[in-house]
Design an enzyme around this catalytic site. Sequence first.
Site, mmCIF file in Angstrom:
data_model
loop_
_atom_site.group_PDB
_atom_site.id
_atom_site.type_symbol
_atom_site.label_atom_id
_atom_site.label_comp_id
_atom_site.label_asym_id
_atom_site.label_seq_id
_atom_site.Cartn_x
_atom_site.Cartn_y
_atom_site.Cartn_z
ATOM 1 N N ILE A 5 -65.442 84.208 -22.408
ATOM 2 C CA ILE A 5 -66.621 83.358 -22.591
ATOM 3 C C ILE A 5 -67.891 84.119 -22.216
ATOM 4 O O ILE A 5 -68.895 84.062 -22.931
ATOM 5 C CB ILE A 5 -66.481 82.065 -21.770
ATOM 6 C CG1 ILE A 5 -65.309 81.240 -22.290
ATOM 7 C CG2 ILE A 5 -67.775 81.250 -21.824
ATOM 8 C CD1 ILE A 5 -64.939 80.060 -21.407
ATOM 9 N N SER B 60 -68.355 76.571 -16.052
ATOM 10 C CA SER B 60 -67.047 77.118 -15.682
ATOM 11 C C SER B 60 -66.238 76.127 -14.850
ATOM 12 O O SER B 60 -65.415 75.405 -15.388
ATOM 13 C CB SER B 60 -67.220 78.439 -14.935
ATOM 14 O OG SER B 60 -67.747 79.417 -15.809
ATOM 15 N N ARG B 61 -66.448 76.103 -13.550
ATOM 16 C CA ARG B 61 -65.770 75.168 -12.655
ATOM 17 C C ARG B 61 -66.781 74.653 -11.639
ATOM 18 O O ARG B 61 -67.600 75.414 -11.122
ATOM 19 C CB ARG B 61 -64.596 75.850 -11.938
ATOM 20 C CG ARG B 61 -63.373 76.078 -12.834
ATOM 21 C CD ARG B 61 -62.716 74.757 -13.231
ATOM 22 N NE ARG B 61 -61.518 74.930 -14.044
ATOM 23 C CZ ARG B 61 -61.516 74.920 -15.381
ATOM 24 N NH1 ARG B 61 -62.655 74.777 -16.036
ATOM 25 N NH2 ARG B 61 -60.381 75.049 -16.038
ATOM 26 N N ASP C 236 -72.080 71.460 -16.815
ATOM 27 C CA ASP C 236 -71.063 70.845 -17.669
ATOM 28 C C ASP C 236 -69.809 70.552 -16.859
ATOM 29 O O ASP C 236 -68.844 70.000 -17.385
ATOM 30 C CB ASP C 236 -70.726 71.773 -18.851
ATOM 31 C CG ASP C 236 -69.807 71.120 -19.868
ATOM 32 O OD1 ASP C 236 -70.122 69.990 -20.303
ATOM 33 O OD2 ASP C 236 -68.768 71.722 -20.222
ATOM 34 N N GLU D 79 -65.542 65.986 -10.276
ATOM 35 C CA GLU D 79 -65.585 65.352 -11.599
ATOM 36 C C GLU D 79 -64.352 64.527 -11.936
ATOM 37 O O GLU D 79 -64.365 63.721 -12.872
ATOM 38 C CB GLU D 79 -65.781 66.407 -12.696
ATOM 39 C CG GLU D 79 -64.593 67.320 -12.932
ATOM 40 C CD GLU D 79 -64.855 68.323 -14.049
ATOM 41 O OE1 GLU D 79 -64.073 68.330 -15.009
ATOM 42 O OE2 GLU D 79 -65.838 69.086 -13.968
ATOM 43 N N HIS E 195 -68.061 67.966 -19.040
ATOM 44 C CA HIS E 195 -67.029 68.921 -19.443
ATOM 45 C C HIS E 195 -66.871 68.928 -20.959
ATOM 46 O O HIS E 195 -65.761 68.866 -21.506
ATOM 47 C CB HIS E 195 -65.692 68.596 -18.770
ATOM 48 C CG HIS E 195 -64.930 69.821 -18.378
ATOM 49 N ND1 HIS E 195 -64.567 70.105 -17.083
ATOM 50 C CD2 HIS E 195 -64.477 70.855 -19.126
ATOM 51 C CE1 HIS E 195 -63.899 71.251 -17.046
ATOM 52 N NE2 HIS E 195 -63.834 71.719 -18.277
ATOM 53 N N PHE F 157 -66.120 72.867 -24.152
ATOM 54 C CA PHE F 157 -65.000 73.317 -24.979
ATOM 55 C C PHE F 157 -64.860 72.519 -26.263
ATOM 56 O O PHE F 157 -64.120 72.918 -27.174
ATOM 57 C CB PHE F 157 -63.690 73.166 -24.191
ATOM 58 C CG PHE F 157 -63.174 71.745 -24.161
ATOM 59 C CD1 PHE F 157 -62.159 71.344 -25.009
ATOM 60 C CD2 PHE F 157 -63.718 70.799 -23.302
ATOM 61 C CE1 PHE F 157 -61.689 70.030 -25.005
ATOM 62 C CE2 PHE F 157 -63.258 69.496 -23.288
ATOM 63 C CZ PHE F 157 -62.237 69.097 -24.137
#
Length: 329
Positions: free
Chosen positions: A153, A231-232, A256, A261, A293, A296
């Site tokens: 990515i 990412s996280r 994101d 979450e 999220h 993707f």
Amino acid sequence: MKIAVFSTCQYDRDFLERFNTGHDLTFFDAPLTMQTVALTQGFTAVCIFVNDHADAPVLSQLSANGVGLIVLRCAGFNNVDLPQAAALGIKVLRVPAYSPEAVAEHAMAMILTLNRKTHKAYNRVREGNFSLEKLMGFNLHGCKVALIGTGNIGKAFYRILKGFGCVITAYDPFPDPVLQSEGLTYSSLESALSDAEIVSLHCPLTDDTHHMINAESLKLFCKGAMLINTSRGALIATADVIEALKTGQLGYLGMDVYEQEGELFFHNLSEDVIQDDLIARLISFPNVLITSHQGFFTREAMEQIATITFQNVDAFAAGGILKNQLIPQ
């Protein structure tokens, strides 16, 4: 194989059913947790996503229920206790890459939205307000960007940034020689963050990267800088970021992902009172953009996730080479 699929929405079902290579799928809306692991009785495999839990207690129960395979329909695996899975003889396979351009393009969309305030302009014009007051942005051309992580990515994002004419410095413990040949400069994390106008995170969540963006590292940013995290969530210390937004040290935030979450993202909570005070505070800032999220979520990525997931299952069922198996370090 008989597979229990957790944390599913309708779009998950649509793509997994379309690309199914002959397996018996049972879909559960609920995430995999200690409270739902009993549902895996009678299954030989489970398919999980980013907010499912496969910690030691859950894995022990999975093993007791006869589950020998976990297939992740994502690249990240910080939610799986790999040593415990190995000890129990449970194979863990992931989707290592699924259209990295999808996440990279979403990161750039967040940058452009925060910078040029297109979301605010859209709402203004719909209300008949054509003023440009408070909508000024800045040129990305010549902007100093810290690219943290240059895996699939990060690599795709670098090439997008390069097209905008940004000045890019990267940090990654394992520099990519291909990107170096294309002109990317690597440095230490501190040097990359120093005076960065935009910081974008594209690295996995590990013990080393947990809360890598915190009160101390935020001081290295250029005052008023932009932080993007696709990412996280736990890469950033949320409370420290909120403080940096309050003081103006951080001028923009695009998220994101979010550390807590699991109880929020992928659910419609529009009629509920949000109990998470940190995200409620973040939502209140005019210079914060949060998506749930979504990075993707493109057609191409969903097709690749489903395809590779069933390739992993088929390889396990056939006793073949498990090229996407996760091995504890």
